[in-house]
Design an enzyme around this catalytic site. Structure first.
Site, PDB file in Angstrom:
ATOM      1  N   ASP A 149      14.599   6.855   1.498  1.00 42.11           N
ATOM      2  CA  ASP A 149      14.397   5.433   1.740  1.00 42.11           C
ATOM      3  C   ASP A 149      14.656   4.655   0.443  1.00 42.11           C
ATOM      4  O   ASP A 149      15.649   4.920  -0.231  1.00 42.11           O
ATOM      5  CB  ASP A 149      12.985   5.188   2.293  1.00 42.11           C
ATOM      6  CG  ASP A 149      12.820   3.827   2.954  1.00 42.11           C
ATOM      7  OD1 ASP A 149      13.133   3.701   4.145  1.00 42.11           O
ATOM      8  OD2 ASP A 149      12.402   2.881   2.267  1.00 42.11           O
ATOM      9  N   TYR A 190      12.744  -6.185   0.107  1.00 39.35           N
ATOM     10  CA  TYR A 190      13.996  -6.251   0.858  1.00 39.35           C
ATOM     11  C   TYR A 190      14.775  -7.513   0.505  1.00 39.35           C
ATOM     12  O   TYR A 190      16.002  -7.470   0.328  1.00 39.35           O
ATOM     13  CB  TYR A 190      13.715  -6.215   2.365  1.00 39.35           C
ATOM     14  CG  TYR A 190      13.358  -4.841   2.868  1.00 39.35           C
ATOM     15  CD1 TYR A 190      14.292  -4.052   3.535  1.00 39.35           C
ATOM     16  CD2 TYR A 190      12.093  -4.310   2.659  1.00 39.35           C
ATOM     17  CE1 TYR A 190      13.974  -2.781   3.982  1.00 39.35           C
ATOM     18  CE2 TYR A 190      11.762  -3.036   3.101  1.00 39.35           C
ATOM     19  CZ  TYR A 190      12.711  -2.269   3.761  1.00 39.35           C
ATOM     20  OH  TYR A 190      12.392  -1.008   4.193  1.00 39.35           O
ATOM     21  N   HIS A 206      12.904  10.857   8.956  1.00 42.30           N
ATOM     22  CA  HIS A 206      12.950   9.958   7.811  1.00 42.30           C
ATOM     23  C   HIS A 206      11.890  10.269   6.758  1.00 42.30           C
ATOM     24  O   HIS A 206      12.158  10.183   5.564  1.00 42.30           O
ATOM     25  CB  HIS A 206      12.774   8.524   8.308  1.00 42.30           C
ATOM     26  CG  HIS A 206      12.958   7.484   7.259  1.00 42.30           C
ATOM     27  ND1 HIS A 206      14.185   7.157   6.724  1.00 42.30           N
ATOM     28  CD2 HIS A 206      12.051   6.684   6.625  1.00 42.30           C
ATOM     29  CE1 HIS A 206      14.040   6.197   5.823  1.00 42.30           C
ATOM     30  NE2 HIS A 206      12.756   5.899   5.742  1.00 42.30           N
TER      31      HIS A 206
END
Length: 519
Positions: free
Chosen positions: A288, A438, A495
């Site tokens: 990630d 982000y 993930h």
């Protein structure tokens, strides 16, 4: 044939070669400018000298010498063009207000302990009791997001059975520390092997989490890495001491007070952290955001990163070459460098690489544009926060879990583990700064950032888990990672690799590091 003199007179061609040699000694940093300056003159001088000779015997000697000289210059020039580029490390300030003009930053490393209080738990319980729920559509399962019928069961467990005091004790079983870097406090855990058998080398390993995870993701893999023999792992002559920092704005690391804090700033801070801990060389691992941070660390100070291990690689499908590979890959995979396993994981391409990603990336568009708006509600409501975070632990672990009424959450994790991760966000009020990460990283076209123009040359391993959000074949990864020494098709997992399949990930890390150490 030769002129006799006590000190031979150098010919123009020889003088040029001597000049080249002397300039080479000045260091690699001047190579590119040197060739641009000297090569044209060298050619002109050598060719002029050749033309000026009338004696064929002299030509017979000079021409081969000149050819060798020019060839050597050409080889050196080509080597200088291959000089490994790196990202400028730079510096930063993320504290509140202006950076102090005087005074050295406190570089002390301070022990840290996670604590809680009855007031904190009472406030949580009050908010859980006041939650409102909207009934789900019939048969919706997790197709519309977190199913509210199952959410009520999770909240009931959280309210009546989850023991935060006990989980705090578990969190504190590893040594925690904080240190101030670039104006903010950085939290990390540092776990050393309790016993190092004779013949084993201790290697420092920095592991970086992502969103919506935390340092707690690594609690199951740490004992495997620091004491592999006890857990039946084949580690060879390697054992690790593990450093797991919290990304600034996540968990117990202070959030940046200034705009612009991205993965490059994070990479720089983590390099400073490792230096402060006394490490000159170390391995790095991530998935990630951790994947991008550790990749940036490898681009920034390749001389410090002994090896890079990733369990997620994102490569954009841009350019005519990739489009052709996608079109031909399902029919002639060998022609475009795909393996049969690549084909199985990538096709049907539109379904797996467009529609599935579109379904799973709605959060990204919110957080990359207006994170504070959605973050207000999540920071105020523990139920909303749990639904927002735990939904990712469902479909990012296995895409098929969206068809299950409980999202398949308890088939891979315990509610205690899942809620402990949620609590780290809740008690630190870190959901908003974690979402801002982000926006900071998507502030410009990713193709225009400094790291997009620099390859990764450190030894690299990629562990490709089958349920990851997107699959990147090795042939695509090579465009960025120029020194892939291990690429593994993992048999299961998604993930959150360290959280879900710690033994598989640990074994792959050991195989990789042992291979690098033997290079």
């Amino acid at each position: 044939m030769y002129e006799s003199a006590s000190v031979p007179r150098r010919k123009p061609a020889e003088e040029t070669l001597v000049l080249l040699y002397s300039k080479l000694q000045q260091g690699k940093e001047e190579q590119t400018d040197m060739w641009q300056e000297v090569l044209p003159n060298a050619w002109e001088s050598i060719l002029s000298h050749i033309r000026s000779f009338q004696n064929s015997q002299k030509n017979a000697v000079l021409v081969p010498v000149a050819a060798v000289g020019v060839g050597g210059m050409l080889v050196c020039w080509l080597m200088s063009r291959r000089k490994i580029k790196s990202i400028e490390m730079g510096d930063g300030w993320w504290g509140s207000g202006e950076k102090p003009l005087k005074g050295k930053e406190d570089e002390s490393i301070r022990p840290f302990k996670i604590e809680t209080s009855d007031e904190e738990i009472e406030d949580l319980h009050r908010r859980l009791d006041q939650a409102r729920y909207a009934p789900p559509l019939e048969g919706a399962a997790f197709n519309y997001g977190f199913n509210s019928d199952y959410l009520q069961k999770v909240v009931a467990y959280w309210r009546n059975k989850f023991d935060w005091h006990k989980q705090v004790e578990i969190l504190n079983k590893y040594p925690h520390f904080r240190t101030t870097i670039e104006g903010i406090d950085i939290h990390f855990i540092h776990v050393k092997p309790s016993y190092v058998p004779h013949g084993k080398a201790v290697q420092p390993l920095l592991m970086v989490h992502g969103w919506p995870g935390s340092f707690y993701e690594f609690y199951k893999i740490i004992p495997l890495l620091t004491d592999p023999t006890k857990h039946g792992l084949d580690s060879g002559d390697v054992v690790f001491e593990v450093i797991c920092p919290s990304i600034p704005g996540y968990g117990f690391s202070e959030a940046p007070h200034q705009q612009g804090f991205d993965t490059l700033a994070t990479a720089r801070i983590f390099h400073k952290l490792m230096k402060r801990l006394g490490f000159k060389e170390y391995y790095v691992q991530g998935g990630d955001w951790g994947s991008r941070v550790t990749t940036n660390m490898s681009q920034m100070l390749p001389q410090s990163v002994k090896g890079l291990h990733l369990n997620l690689v994102f490569i954009s499908v841009r350019g005519l070459k990739k489009v052709i590979q996608v079109m031909l890959g399902t029919y002639l995979p060998w022609l475009v460098g795909f393996t049969r396993e690549d084909v199985r994981r990538m096709y049907p391409f539109m379904q797996k690489n467009v529609f599935d990603i579109l379904r799973e990336s709605g959060y990204l568009h919110i957080q990359a544009t207006k994170p504070d708006t959605a973050g207000c509600g999540l920071n105020d409501s523990p139920v909303g926060l749990a639904a927002y975070i735990l939904e990712k632990f469902s479909t990012w672990t296995d895409k098929s879990f969206l068809r299950k009424d409980d999202g398949g959450l308890e088939s891979k994790y315990s509610l205690d583990d899942l809620l402990t991760n949620v609590m780290i966000y809740w008690v630190t009020a870190s959901i908003v700064p974690s979402m801002r990460y982000y926006k900071e990283n998507f502030a410009q076209d990713p193709g225009l950032t400094a790291d997009s123009r620099v390859g990764v040359y450190v030894p690299t391993a990629i562990a490709a888990f089958p349920q990851e959000i997107a699959h990147t074949p090795q042939v695509w990864a090579k465009n960025i990672f120029k020194n892939i020494v291990r690429y593994s098709y993992m048999p299961r997992g998604g993930h959150f690799a360290a959280f879900e399949e710690p033994k598989l990930l640990a074994q792959d890390i050991f195989h990789f590091v042992r291979k690098v150490e033997q290079l």
